[in-house]
Design a protein around this motif. Structure first.
Motif, PDB file in Angstrom:
ATOM      1  N   MET A  53      -2.443  -6.758   2.406  1.00  0.00           N
ATOM      2  CA  MET A  53      -2.598  -5.553   1.599  1.00  0.00           C
ATOM      3  C   MET A  53      -1.269  -4.835   1.411  1.00  0.00           C
ATOM      4  O   MET A  53      -1.011  -4.270   0.343  1.00  0.00           O
ATOM      5  N   THR A  56       0.489  -6.790  -1.196  1.00  0.00           N
ATOM      6  CA  THR A  56      -0.141  -6.541  -2.496  1.00  0.00           C
ATOM      7  C   THR A  56       0.304  -5.198  -3.065  1.00  0.00           C
ATOM      8  O   THR A  56       0.569  -5.074  -4.271  1.00  0.00           O
ATOM      9  N   PHE A  57       0.392  -4.182  -2.219  1.00  0.00           N
ATOM     10  CA  PHE A  57       0.824  -2.859  -2.660  1.00  0.00           C
ATOM     11  C   PHE A  57       2.204  -2.930  -3.307  1.00  0.00           C
ATOM     12  O   PHE A  57       2.459  -2.284  -4.330  1.00  0.00           O
ATOM     13  N   TYR A 331      -3.984  -0.425 -10.911  1.00  0.00           N
ATOM     14  CA  TYR A 331      -3.519  -0.688  -9.563  1.00  0.00           C
ATOM     15  C   TYR A 331      -4.612  -0.512  -8.509  1.00  0.00           C
ATOM     16  O   TYR A 331      -4.761  -1.335  -7.614  1.00  0.00           O
ATOM     17  N   GLN A 335      -6.033  -3.501  -6.205  1.00  0.00           N
ATOM     18  CA  GLN A 335      -5.878  -3.482  -4.750  1.00  0.00           C
ATOM     19  C   GLN A 335      -7.224  -3.566  -4.047  1.00  0.00           C
ATOM     20  O   GLN A 335      -7.358  -4.225  -3.013  1.00  0.00           O
TER      21      GLN A 335
END
Length: 369
Positions: A53, A56-57, A331, A335
């Protein structure tokens, strides 16, 4: 010479031995709860999800295009108001701070995740990301789950004859099919299904099968809705089955071949038991057991591999939501979906690890004293 040989033996210890001893000493010094196999694999799963994560951010913010600026420009063009007024409207709608640093955004986002808050969709003002996922996820679970179960059962049924009649014409035909099925990606199978039977042979109307059910029907436990949902899911389900079936066939063939060489099977045959009894009670059950653990691992990966398939058939599942989120640079939705898919893969592996730990105590007590 003896002295030299002794010197060589004492200095040529494998590095793995000393490293393993160090790990054992460190593990022994930890509290007992941290030496638990279950705790270790669970912590490993949490760390993996956090790492994915975090990556991914960063990656989604490296993508070209900014959805907030696009929405501001749309408001400016449509209504002719000032930039500050348009910015205030967007900021109020999405609860964002355009001037916040990416580090501040990261910590705020992680804090929201701890409260199980995935945020609000950028492109759908006022819509919670978790509500979007709840809307699309059941359709993916239905299509992927159905395809996975069908392919699993058919793979077990077809894999056993391949092992029993090794080298026969049946084995060669099924082995070729399973290898070809496994080698072609699922989205290629989807395109072939659309092009050949759909367009060239006109067996079905591609346009009428878009979506998850016919427009105008009310979702519920009624025959019209259920039949419509099954009809719209038929092509994605068939794609999943044909793409995964070969893997189960080859796995079952390999597992059955190993079981056939076991002593208890030879003893059962020597006792004069019927071949059907030997196949059902001695071979089939033991050969299929390892595949159940593989099935749990496959659930997470198949769930994430259906993104392109759903977009090909315009099937409104979680893959469709992910594709649309990437397209419009949403976004928060992106996410949230990635978090879901990552958790599905990680926890399916976690479940498999715990299953191995229950079946094999040597794995469960590894590192414990």
């Amino acid at each position: 010479m003896l002295q030299d040989q002794s010197h060589i033996d004492s200095t040529s210890q494998p590095m793995e031995t000393s490293a393993a001893g160090l790990v054992d000493r460190l593990t022994t010094s930890l509290p007992k709860i941290y030496r638990s196999y279950t705790v270790r694999v669970f912590l490993q799963a949490i760390i993996t999800i956090w790492a994915v994560m975090s990556l991914t951010f960063v990656l989604v913010r490296l993508m070209p295009g900014n959805p907030v600026d696009v929405l501001i420009e749309q408001i400016l063009t449509a209504e002719g108001i000032s930039y500050q007024e348009a910015y205030d409207r967007v900021a109020a709608s999405f609860n964002i701070d355009k001037d916040a640093t990416e580090l501040d955004q990261y910590f705020q986002w992680m804090g929201d995740l701890l409260r199980l808050d995935l945020g609000t969709s950028i492109t759908s003002p006022g819509t919670k990301v978790i509500d979007e996922i709840a809307r699309f996820l059941p359709w993916t679970v239905f299509a992927v789950g159905t395809g996975l179960l069908i392919s699993f059962v058919l793979g077990i049924i077809a894999g056993m004859p391949m092992a029993y009649y090794r080298g026969s014409k049946l084995d060669h035909i099924l082995s070729f099919f399973s290898s070809f099925s496994t080698g072609v990606p699922n989205y290629i199978w989807g395109l072939l299904i659309i092009i050949v039977p759909g367009i060239a042979w006109r067996w079905f109307d591609i346009g009428a099968l878009r979506g998850t059910y016919d427009v105008g029907l009310t979702p519920g436990l009624n025959a019209a809705f259920i039949l419509s949902a099954l009809e719209h899911a038929a092509l994605p389900v068939f794609t999943y089955v044909i793409a995964i079936l070969g893997t189960w066939m080859l796995s079952m063939k390999s597992s059955t071949t190993g079981v056939l060489n076991e002593d208890y099977v030879n003893v059962a045959e020597a006792r004069g038991l019927k071949e059907r009894t030997v196949i059902r009670s001695y071979v089939g059950r033991n050969a299929a057991l390892p595949l159940f653990t593989q099935l749990t691992i496959s659930i997470g990966f198949v769930l994430s591999s259906g993104v392109v398939v759903e977009e090909i058939f315009v099937y409104w599942g979680i893959g469709h939501l992910l594709f649309q989120s990437i397209t419009v640079r949403d976004y928060t939705s992106l996410q949230g979906v990635v978090l879901l898919l990552t958790a599905a893969i990680v926890f399916s592996n976690l479940f498999a690890d715990l299953t191995y730990g229950l079946l094999d105590p040597r794995v469960r007590v590894s590192g414990e004293k």
